[in-house]
Design a protein around this motif. Sequence first.
Motif, PDB file in Angstrom:
ATOM      1  N   PHE A  40      -2.433  15.351   9.500  1.00  0.00           N
ATOM      2  CA  PHE A  40      -3.701  14.622   9.416  1.00  0.00           C
ATOM      3  C   PHE A  40      -3.785  13.828   8.104  1.00  0.00           C
ATOM      4  CE2 PHE A  40      -7.939  14.573   7.533  1.00  0.00           C
ATOM      5  CZ  PHE A  40      -8.590  13.723   8.424  1.00  0.00           C
ATOM      6  N   PHE A  41      -3.472  14.482   6.979  1.00  0.00           N
ATOM      7  CA  PHE A  41      -3.589  13.775   5.702  1.00  0.00           C
ATOM      8  C   PHE A  41      -2.552  12.670   5.569  1.00  0.00           C
ATOM      9  CE2 PHE A  41      -6.423  17.200   4.441  1.00  0.00           C
ATOM     10  CZ  PHE A  41      -7.432  16.443   3.868  1.00  0.00           C
ATOM     11  N   SER A  42      -1.349  12.882   6.064  1.00  0.00           N
ATOM     12  CA  SER A  42      -0.349  11.819   5.950  1.00  0.00           C
ATOM     13  C   SER A  42      -0.665  10.654   6.876  1.00  0.00           C
ATOM     14  CB  SER A  42       1.050  12.357   6.217  1.00  0.00           C
ATOM     15  OG  SER A  42       1.220  12.704   7.565  1.00  0.00           O
ATOM     16  N   GLU A  43      -1.255  10.910   8.024  1.00  0.00           N
ATOM     17  CA  GLU A  43      -1.556   9.852   8.991  1.00  0.00           C
ATOM     18  C   GLU A  43      -2.877   9.134   8.722  1.00  0.00           C
ATOM     19  OE1 GLU A  43       0.366   8.636  11.547  1.00  0.00           O
ATOM     20  OE2 GLU A  43       1.931   9.890  10.674  1.00  0.00           O
ATOM     21  N   MET A  44      -3.870   9.837   8.151  1.00  0.00           N
ATOM     22  CA  MET A  44      -5.138   9.144   7.930  1.00  0.00           C
ATOM     23  C   MET A  44      -6.016   9.720   6.829  1.00  0.00           C
ATOM     24  SD  MET A  44      -7.487  10.095  11.293  1.00  0.00           S
ATOM     25  CE  MET A  44      -8.768   8.945  10.894  1.00  0.00           C
ATOM     26  N   GLY A  45      -5.929  10.998   6.546  1.00  0.00           N
ATOM     27  CA  GLY A  45      -6.836  11.605   5.570  1.00  0.00           C
ATOM     28  C   GLY A  45      -6.724  11.032   4.171  1.00  0.00           C
ATOM     29  N   ASN A  46      -5.491  10.859   3.693  1.00  0.00           N
ATOM     30  CA  ASN A  46      -5.311  10.293   2.345  1.00  0.00           C
ATOM     31  C   ASN A  46      -5.832   8.863   2.271  1.00  0.00           C
ATOM     32  OD1 ASN A  46      -4.189  12.593   1.195  1.00  0.00           O
ATOM     33  ND2 ASN A  46      -2.106  11.987   1.663  1.00  0.00           N
ATOM     34  N   GLU A  47      -5.604   8.098   3.321  1.00  0.00           N
ATOM     35  CA  GLU A  47      -6.098   6.715   3.342  1.00  0.00           C
ATOM     36  C   GLU A  47      -7.626   6.691   3.335  1.00  0.00           C
ATOM     37  OE1 GLU A  47      -6.603   2.664   3.381  1.00  0.00           O
ATOM     38  OE2 GLU A  47      -4.828   3.826   2.841  1.00  0.00           O
TER      39      GLU A  47
ATOM     40  N   PHE B  14     -12.768   5.820   0.543  1.00  0.00           N
ATOM     41  CA  PHE B  14     -14.077   6.338   0.147  1.00  0.00           C
ATOM     42  C   PHE B  14     -14.217   6.439  -1.366  1.00  0.00           C
ATOM     43  CE2 PHE B  14     -14.400   8.718   4.462  1.00  0.00           C
ATOM     44  CZ  PHE B  14     -14.654   7.515   5.103  1.00  0.00           C
ATOM     45  N   THR B  15     -13.132   6.755  -2.079  1.00  0.00           N
ATOM     46  CA  THR B  15     -13.256   6.801  -3.540  1.00  0.00           C
ATOM     47  C   THR B  15     -13.554   5.417  -4.106  1.00  0.00           C
ATOM     48  OG1 THR B  15     -10.854   6.648  -3.849  1.00  0.00           O
ATOM     49  CG2 THR B  15     -11.813   8.851  -3.910  1.00  0.00           C
ATOM     50  N   HIS B  16     -13.087   4.375  -3.421  1.00  0.00           N
ATOM     51  CA  HIS B  16     -13.407   3.013  -3.874  1.00  0.00           C
ATOM     52  C   HIS B  16     -14.869   2.646  -3.618  1.00  0.00           C
ATOM     53  CE1 HIS B  16      -8.994   2.623  -3.979  1.00  0.00           C
ATOM     54  NE2 HIS B  16      -9.274   1.836  -4.986  1.00  0.00           N
ATOM     55  N   LEU B  17     -15.512   3.369  -2.727  1.00  0.00           N
ATOM     56  CA  LEU B  17     -16.932   3.140  -2.451  1.00  0.00           C
ATOM     57  C   LEU B  17     -17.826   4.038  -3.294  1.00  0.00           C
ATOM     58  CD1 LEU B  17     -16.855   3.004   1.474  1.00  0.00           C
ATOM     59  CD2 LEU B  17     -16.690   1.095  -0.141  1.00  0.00           C
ATOM     60  N   ASP B  18     -17.220   4.961  -4.018  1.00  0.00           N
ATOM     61  CA  ASP B  18     -17.957   5.952  -4.805  1.00  0.00           C
ATOM     62  C   ASP B  18     -18.156   5.429  -6.224  1.00  0.00           C
ATOM     63  OD1 ASP B  18     -18.840   8.148  -6.256  1.00  0.00           O
ATOM     64  OD2 ASP B  18     -17.394   9.535  -5.394  1.00  0.00           O
ATOM     65  N   PRO B  19     -19.406   5.103  -6.593  1.00  0.00           N
ATOM     66  CA  PRO B  19     -19.634   4.580  -7.951  1.00  0.00           C
ATOM     67  C   PRO B  19     -19.367   5.612  -9.048  1.00  0.00           C
ATOM     68  CG  PRO B  19     -21.716   4.807  -6.757  1.00  0.00           C
ATOM     69  CD  PRO B  19     -20.628   5.157  -5.798  1.00  0.00           C
ATOM     70  N   ASP B  20     -19.284   6.891  -8.670  1.00  0.00           N
ATOM     71  CA  ASP B  20     -19.025   7.942  -9.640  1.00  0.00           C
ATOM     72  C   ASP B  20     -17.621   8.523  -9.444  1.00  0.00           C
ATOM     73  OD1 ASP B  20     -19.643   9.647 -11.763  1.00  0.00           O
ATOM     74  OD2 ASP B  20     -20.495  11.180 -10.446  1.00  0.00           O
TER      75      ASP B  20
ATOM     76  N   SER C  58     -22.483   1.389  -0.160  1.00  0.00           N
ATOM     77  CA  SER C  58     -22.013   0.677   1.030  1.00  0.00           C
ATOM     78  C   SER C  58     -21.950  -0.831   0.833  1.00  0.00           C
ATOM     79  CB  SER C  58     -22.891   1.013   2.237  1.00  0.00           C
ATOM     80  OG  SER C  58     -24.207   0.550   2.038  1.00  0.00           O
ATOM     81  N   SER C  59     -22.512  -1.342  -0.262  1.00  0.00           N
ATOM     82  CA  SER C  59     -22.389  -2.780  -0.494  1.00  0.00           C
ATOM     83  C   SER C  59     -20.930  -3.159  -0.754  1.00  0.00           C
ATOM     84  CB  SER C  59     -23.275  -3.224  -1.667  1.00  0.00           C
ATOM     85  OG  SER C  59     -22.800  -2.683  -2.886  1.00  0.00           O
TER      86      SER C  59
ATOM     87  N   PHE D 279      -7.179  10.775  -5.827  1.00  0.00           N
ATOM     88  CA  PHE D 279      -8.121  10.897  -6.938  1.00  0.00           C
ATOM     89  C   PHE D 279      -7.472  10.611  -8.283  1.00  0.00           C
ATOM     90  CE2 PHE D 279      -9.544  13.632  -3.507  1.00  0.00           C
ATOM     91  CZ  PHE D 279     -10.797  13.072  -3.278  1.00  0.00           C
ATOM     92  N   ASP D 280      -6.252  10.139  -8.243  1.00  0.00           N
ATOM     93  CA  ASP D 280      -5.539   9.775  -9.459  1.00  0.00           C
ATOM     94  C   ASP D 280      -5.327   8.265  -9.449  1.00  0.00           C
ATOM     95  OD1 ASP D 280      -3.834   9.317 -11.571  1.00  0.00           O
ATOM     96  OD2 ASP D 280      -2.368  10.843 -10.996  1.00  0.00           O
ATOM     97  N   PRO D 281      -6.075   7.530 -10.269  1.00  0.00           N
ATOM     98  CA  PRO D 281      -5.939   6.065 -10.257  1.00  0.00           C
ATOM     99  C   PRO D 281      -4.546   5.574 -10.658  1.00  0.00           C
ATOM    100  CG  PRO D 281      -7.447   6.760 -12.001  1.00  0.00           C
ATOM    101  CD  PRO D 281      -7.056   7.992 -11.238  1.00  0.00           C
ATOM    102  N   ASP D 282      -3.771   6.447 -11.297  1.00  0.00           N
ATOM    103  CA  ASP D 282      -2.417   6.077 -11.703  1.00  0.00           C
ATOM    104  C   ASP D 282      -1.354   6.617 -10.748  1.00  0.00           C
ATOM    105  OD1 ASP D 282      -3.462   4.871 -14.058  1.00  0.00           O
ATOM    106  OD2 ASP D 282      -3.572   6.858 -14.992  1.00  0.00           O
TER     107      ASP D 282
END
Length: 191
Positions: A23-30, A35-41, A76-77, A180-183
């Motif tokens: 699941f994570f390799s096919e879609m969860g990680n993506e 979602f982290t890109h939509l998370d202001p925090d 969501s903007s 969760f690791d930007p690098d």
Amino acid sequence: LVKRQSGLKLSRQEKLDMVTGLFFSEMGNELLNRFTHLDPDNETLHGILKISKKWKDDDFDKAYKVLKKQRLIIDSSRADFFTLMEYLRNRSDLLLRLLENPIIQEHENFTALLRALFHLRDELLNRSNLFNLLDSDRKHLEGDIVRVYHLLIFEWLRYMHYLKKNYGYLFSLEMRINPFDPDADPVVKDH
């Protein structure tokens, strides 16, 4: 009899974790990346979940505790609901196959995650226009995304803990592509 039951339980857990890995390799990680890109925090989550090979059981436990208190939000903007809808629609077969798997049905959290994903997909599919949403509708979709995001994070952390304990080579890759690791970088740069 006790040993046999314990062995069966371990075997079911192994199968569940294999399915979770798929699941994570096919879609969860993506999805976590999206979602982290939509998370202001998201920087807070980066700090909590930047897992390293040095992590011990206590580090995972601490992350669980901190995450339980963490309030997740989505802006969501920043969202492209149409692309998200297409992404989920294109993975409907995978989601259905996962839901049909009897091993998954024994794991409440993963079942709840799949249910939340189907709901989000259905919400998006049932809108004729995802480009000009009412503010109230946008807020509703934010709530649906946050539900999935929350369940995904906890399932991902559980899965990472499992890999760390049992499969170092799988853990190594997952750590290098950590959403969760930007690098994060899958390329191995040192030994």
